[in-house]
Structure formats: structure tokens, C-alpha cells
Design an enzyme around this catalytic site. Structure first.
Site, PDB file in Angstrom:
ATOM      1  N   ARG A  35       7.942   7.576   8.454  1.00 18.14           N
ATOM      2  CA  ARG A  35       9.381   7.739   8.660  1.00 18.14           C
ATOM      3  C   ARG A  35       9.815   9.191   8.476  1.00 18.14           C
ATOM      4  NH1 ARG A  35      11.677   2.080   5.991  1.00 18.14           N
ATOM      5  NH2 ARG A  35      11.943   1.026   7.980  1.00 18.14           N
ATOM      6  N   LYS A 200       9.955 -10.274   3.693  1.00 18.80           N
ATOM      7  CA  LYS A 200      11.419 -10.345   3.541  1.00 18.80           C
ATOM      8  C   LYS A 200      11.951 -11.529   4.335  1.00 18.80           C
ATOM      9  CE  LYS A 200      12.576  -5.501   2.727  1.00 18.80           C
ATOM     10  NZ  LYS A 200      13.096  -4.325   3.456  1.00 18.80           N
ATOM     11  N   GLY A 351       9.094  -1.156   8.519  1.00 17.64           N
ATOM     12  CA  GLY A 351       8.501  -0.096   7.712  1.00 17.64           C
ATOM     13  C   GLY A 351       7.070  -0.427   7.332  1.00 17.64           C
ATOM     14  N   GLY A 375      14.567  -4.607   9.776  1.00 16.17           N
ATOM     15  CA  GLY A 375      15.771  -5.398  10.010  1.00 16.17           C
ATOM     16  C   GLY A 375      16.572  -4.864  11.192  1.00 16.17           C
TER      17      GLY A 375
HETATM   18  P1  ADP Z   1       8.488  -4.848   7.360  1.00 13.34           P
HETATM   19  O1  ADP Z   1       8.679  -3.775   6.316  1.00 13.34           O
HETATM   20  O2  ADP Z   1       7.481  -4.464   8.388  1.00 13.34           O
HETATM   21  O3  ADP Z   1       9.793  -5.269   7.963  1.00 13.34           O
HETATM   22  P2  ADP Z   1       8.326  -6.880   5.292  1.00 13.34           P
HETATM   23  O4  ADP Z   1       8.928  -5.903   4.350  1.00 13.34           O
HETATM   24  O5  ADP Z   1       9.107  -8.096   5.622  1.00 13.34           O
HETATM   25  O6  ADP Z   1       7.870  -6.129   6.639  1.00 13.34           O
HETATM   26  O7  ADP Z   1       6.950  -7.430   4.706  1.00 13.34           O
HETATM   27  C1  ADP Z   1       5.863  -6.590   4.421  1.00 13.34           C
HETATM   28  C2  ADP Z   1       5.064  -7.155   3.264  1.00 13.34           C
HETATM   29  O8  ADP Z   1       4.725  -8.502   3.502  1.00 13.34           O
HETATM   30  C3  ADP Z   1       3.754  -6.448   3.036  1.00 13.34           C
HETATM   31  O9  ADP Z   1       3.864  -5.658   1.885  1.00 13.34           O
HETATM   32  C4  ADP Z   1       2.738  -7.588   2.856  1.00 13.34           C
HETATM   33  O10 ADP Z   1       1.892  -7.427   1.759  1.00 13.34           O
HETATM   34  C5  ADP Z   1       3.633  -8.789   2.670  1.00 13.34           C
HETATM   35  N1  ADP Z   1       3.028 -10.082   3.045  1.00 13.34           N
HETATM   36  C6  ADP Z   1       2.482 -10.426   4.221  1.00 13.34           C
HETATM   37  N2  ADP Z   1       1.995 -11.688   4.177  1.00 13.34           N
HETATM   38  C7  ADP Z   1       2.260 -12.151   2.940  1.00 13.34           C
HETATM   39  C8  ADP Z   1       1.987 -13.388   2.268  1.00 13.34           C
HETATM   40  N3  ADP Z   1       1.350 -14.391   2.867  1.00 13.34           N
HETATM   41  N4  ADP Z   1       2.396 -13.498   0.978  1.00 13.34           N
HETATM   42  C9  ADP Z   1       3.040 -12.480   0.370  1.00 13.34           C
HETATM   43  N5  ADP Z   1       3.311 -11.302   0.929  1.00 13.34           N
HETATM   44  C10 ADP Z   1       2.924 -11.131   2.215  1.00 13.34           C
HETATM   45 MG    MG Z   2       9.270  -3.879   4.317  1.00 14.97          MG
END
Ligand code: ADP
Ligand code: MG
Length: 395
Positions: A35, A200, A351, A375
Site C-alpha cells: 500500500r 472479516k 489488504g 471492503g
Molecule cells: P482482506 O484484508 O484481504 O480483505 P481479511 O482481512 O478479511 O482479508 O482476512 C484476512 C485474514 O483471514 C488473513 O489474516 C488469514 O489468516 C485469515 N483467514 C483465512 N482463513 C481463515 C480461517 N479459516 N480461519 C481464521 N482466519 C482465516
Molecule cells: Mg484484512
């Protein structure tokens, strides 16, 4: 029409840039600078044009008060390295340190203000409270450039209210994001597949509502899986379950066309979220008690990869597993590789999802677009109005 930074004079002007510098930190060290790099085109252009540049951004969720763990100081240091020039850091956001640093700026100089979210007013739901903070922020500058795409879905003081107070324009990152993501909202090439995962879940689960109307198929992984498994009456063990979303999952399964929502058929489970924990593959509908799902299994990864091979447009948000730990990275790697192999127009948003493809050593150029927004990109492709973009349209 959104004004762009080419549209106004910046030489000698104090330009407040809202950037997205919300990077993962690892004990005070920047773990992924994607970023920060994405904010460089705007900052280098403003430098070259002799602006006095004031960068504001947030980091994490410090809860509206100063917390050294969320200081932007290490981010400012990395930005200096990437710009190849000195970057000042103000130890407060709109206080004496910020005012002094801004007063000392010469044309082409850059100061990074301390984390916006050290002040609860930044994210306040109260217009007047946010407005007072926006008055302080905008008082530091003559112009406002919105370039923090990852935050434009938030009606926050630095994203929304400041744009009401200063002549404003969209930076290069916001322009590039809008151009790429617009290909997922109009004249979409089909089949259009969406892959949703990550952690999330409560923040993002509502996206299924509109995406069921837009996408041909939605492949589900990460912790997004568990409300669906619970809705189907299957055990989820100690998995990260967003229990508040189980009813919504039931409704989405009812609404979806047959096969439109594809859930994992196998999962990698362990007793704890640790690389050293013994782990194994189980059927997704039979997570043992005391075990948690930490990645999609190999059968699911192969099925998802095959589906992606036949897509014309793909949007992916959210890792398929806890990719940060090697035993649970295979699912995310399989999805990422499949996306780079096909001929589809591919967009990666989020992210952590962006960080995942870089951590797995995949070239960003192998994807159609790597969005800095999680988001924000999701809400954009849902067709929602994003406050931080809508305010730029207004004069
Ligand atoms: P982004 O930042 O790409 O929008 P999120 O913040 O929603 O994505 O999620 C990212 C996190 O999700 C990562 O740190 C990863 O470790 C976690 N994650 C993925 N699968 C699982 C799972 N089955 N249980 C818990 N955490 C998970
Ligand atoms: Mg995230």
C-alpha cells in the site's frame, strides 16, 4: 466527474493527501509495503510539481486514542526509503507537532502525520464531531487529494468531511482503482466468478446479497465458510465462526441458484492456529470437536482452480486459509496460481489478499488489477455509493 490532480495548481501549495498506508506490521517492522508503494505515483507527482505535501492516513484500529503499537512512524520511514528522500514525521495528527512540521515544509517536502485514528473524531458517527476534526485537518492545507482508496467506503473525517472544506481532486491510485473496478460493474464479461474468503466475515458477509445478482458463481473459502456450514447444520468445531451471520447464510443459500454458491468439500484442520500444530484434511461437513478449519482442502482447491480456468472475469477477496502459516497456505496459493494461468480479467482486492499474493511470490503484473481496497473494492463492485468517491464528484 471527479477532478484529478492534473486539474489544479499545486506548486507551493500545502496539499493534504489522504493515503492508505494501513499496512501489516510485524513487531514495529513493515511486513508488506504494497500500500505504501501504491501511494507513490501521486506523491512523486506532487513532489515533482513543488507541492508542500502533508500525508494523512490510519493504521489498524487503535480505538480513538494514541497507542504506540499503531504509530505511523515506521511507515513514514519506509516511505522515505521508497521515495529516496527525507520524509518528516509529526508525532501528533493536528496538534502542535503537526502544525510546526507543516509550517516548515518547503516545496517538494513531505510530512506524514500521526495515525488519524488516534482521535475518535476521525471515525465518529456524529457529523459535528467529525466536522470539528475535519476543520483542524483542513486548516493545515490549501488543497485536498483523496488517494486512500482502501478507506473511500468510510464516511470518515479525512475521507469525506475534509473534501467538503478544501478544493479537492482524486489521486492516481483512486483513479486507477475506479477505472479497473468499473469493469466489474458494467458490461461484465461472463462467466463472472467471485472468490470470497478471509476473516472479516461480519464486515463482508452482506456482499453475498448483491453478488448473487451479479456473479455466475461464488466460491467460498476462509472463515466465510463457517456460517454456511453452520446454516447447513454441520459442526464447525472451534473454527472462527461469525455466529451473527448464520441466518444470513441460510437466506443466501435459499436465494442462490443451484451451484451458484460453492462451498469447500474438504478442509485442513488443527487444534490451534499454529504452524507447529498437527493438522490433517477432513470432510468439510465433519469438522471434529476441538478442531478448527484453517484452509480449504486439496480437493476443494482443485475444484476451485478448475472453475477459475473457465472464467472470463474473476474478483477475489479474502485468503482461502491462514496463509501466513505455511501448513495453511496451499489453498490460497492454488487460487492465486489458477487466476494467473487463465485468460480472464482478474481483480484481487483486500489488504491481506494483496499481501498474500506478494508473500507467495506471485507477480502483481500476472493479475489484471490488484486493488488496495478490501471492503472498498467489495462495496464498489456491489454497486454501492462510496461516500469518499461521491464527495469528490461534488464541487
Ligand atoms: P482482506 O484484508 O484481504 O480483505 P481479511 O482481512 O478479511 O482479508 O482476512 C484476512 C485474514 O483471514 C488473513 O489474516 C488469514 O489468516 C485469515 N483467514 C483465512 N482463513 C481463515 C480461517 N479459516 N480461519 C481464521 N482466519 C482465516
Ligand atoms: Mg484484512
Amino acid at each position: 466527474m471527479m477532478k484529478t490532480i492534473g486539474d489544479f495548481a499545486v506548486e507551493g501549495q500545502r496539499v493534504l493527501v489522504r493515503a492508505d498506508l494501513n499496512v501489516p506490521l510485524d513487531g514495529g517492522r513493515v511486513a508488506d509495503d504494497g500500500r505504501i508503494r501504491a501511494s507513490l505515483p501521486t506523491l512523486t507527482a506532487l513532489k515533482a510539481r513543488g507541492a508542500r505535501i502533508i500525508v494523512c492516513a490510519h493504521l489498524g484500529r487503535p480505538g480513538g486514542k494514541p497507542d504506540p503499537r499503531y504509530s505511523l512512524a515506521p511507515v513514514a520511514a519506509r516511505l522515505a526509503g521508497l521515495l529516496g528522500d527525507n520524509v518528516e514525521f509529526a508525532a501528533d495528527t493536528t496538534g502542535p507537532a503537526a502544525r510546526a512540521a507543516v509550517a516548515a515544509l518547503r516545496p517538494g517536502d513531505v510530512v506524514v502525520l500521526e495515525n488519524l485514528r488516534f482521535d475518535a473524531a476521525e471515525t465518529s458517527k456524529d457529523d459535528a464531531e467529525r466536522g470539528r476534526f475535519a476543520d483542524q485537518l483542513s486548516g493545515l492545507a490549501d488543497r485536498y487529494v483523496s488517494d486512500g482508496f482502501g478507506a473511500v467506503h468510510r464516511k470518515h473525517a479525512s475521507v469525506y468531511d475534509v473534501a467538503l472544506r478544501l478544493p479537492h481532486a482524486a489521486g492516481y491510485l483512486v483513479q486507477a482503482e475506479v477505472a479497473a473496478l468499473s469493469r466489474l460493474t458494467a458490461s461484465i464479461q461472463r462467466p463472472y466468478l467471485v472468490v470470497l474468503g478471509g476473516a472479516k466475515v461480519t464486515d463482508k458477509f452482506g456482499a453475498f446479497g448483491s453478488l448473487l445478482g451479479a456473479a455466475d458463481r461464488i466460491l467460498v473459502g476462509g472463515a466465510m465458510t463457517f456460517p454456511f456450514l453452520a446454516a447447513q447444520g454441520h459442526p464447525t468445531g472451534t473454527s472462527l465462526l461469525a455466529a451473527d451471520q448464520v441466518d444470513a447464510a441460510t437466506a443466501y443459500l435459499d436465494k442462490a441458484a443451484p451451484g451458484q454458491i460453492e462451498l469447500p468439500s474438504d478442509l485442513v484442520v488443527a487444534a490451534e492456529m499454529a504452524a507447529t500444530a498437527p493438522h490433517r484434511v477432513v470432510a468439510a461437513d465433519a469438522i471434529p470437536a476441538g478442531q478448527m478449519g484453517l484452509d480449504i482442502g486439496p480437493q476443494t482447491a482443485a475444484r476451485f482452480a478448475a472453475a477459475l480456468g473457465g472464467a472470463a472475469t474473476v474478483f477475489w477477496n479474502g485468503p482461502m486459509g491462514v496463509f501466513e502459516l505455511a501448513p495453511y497456505a496451499a489453498g490460497t496459493r492454488a487460487i492465486a496460481s489458477a487466476m494467473t494461468e487463465g485468460t480472464a480479467f482478474t481483480v484481487v482486492g483486500g489488504g491481506d489478499t494483496g499481501a498474500a499474493i506478494r508473500a507467495l511470490g506471485l507477480a502483481e503484473e500476472a493479475f489484471g488489477h490488484v486493488s488496495t481496497g478490501g471492503g472498498a473494492s467489495l462495496e464498489f463492485i456491489e454497486g454501492k455509493t462510496l461516500p469518499g468517491l461521491a464527495v469528490l464528484e461534488a464541487s
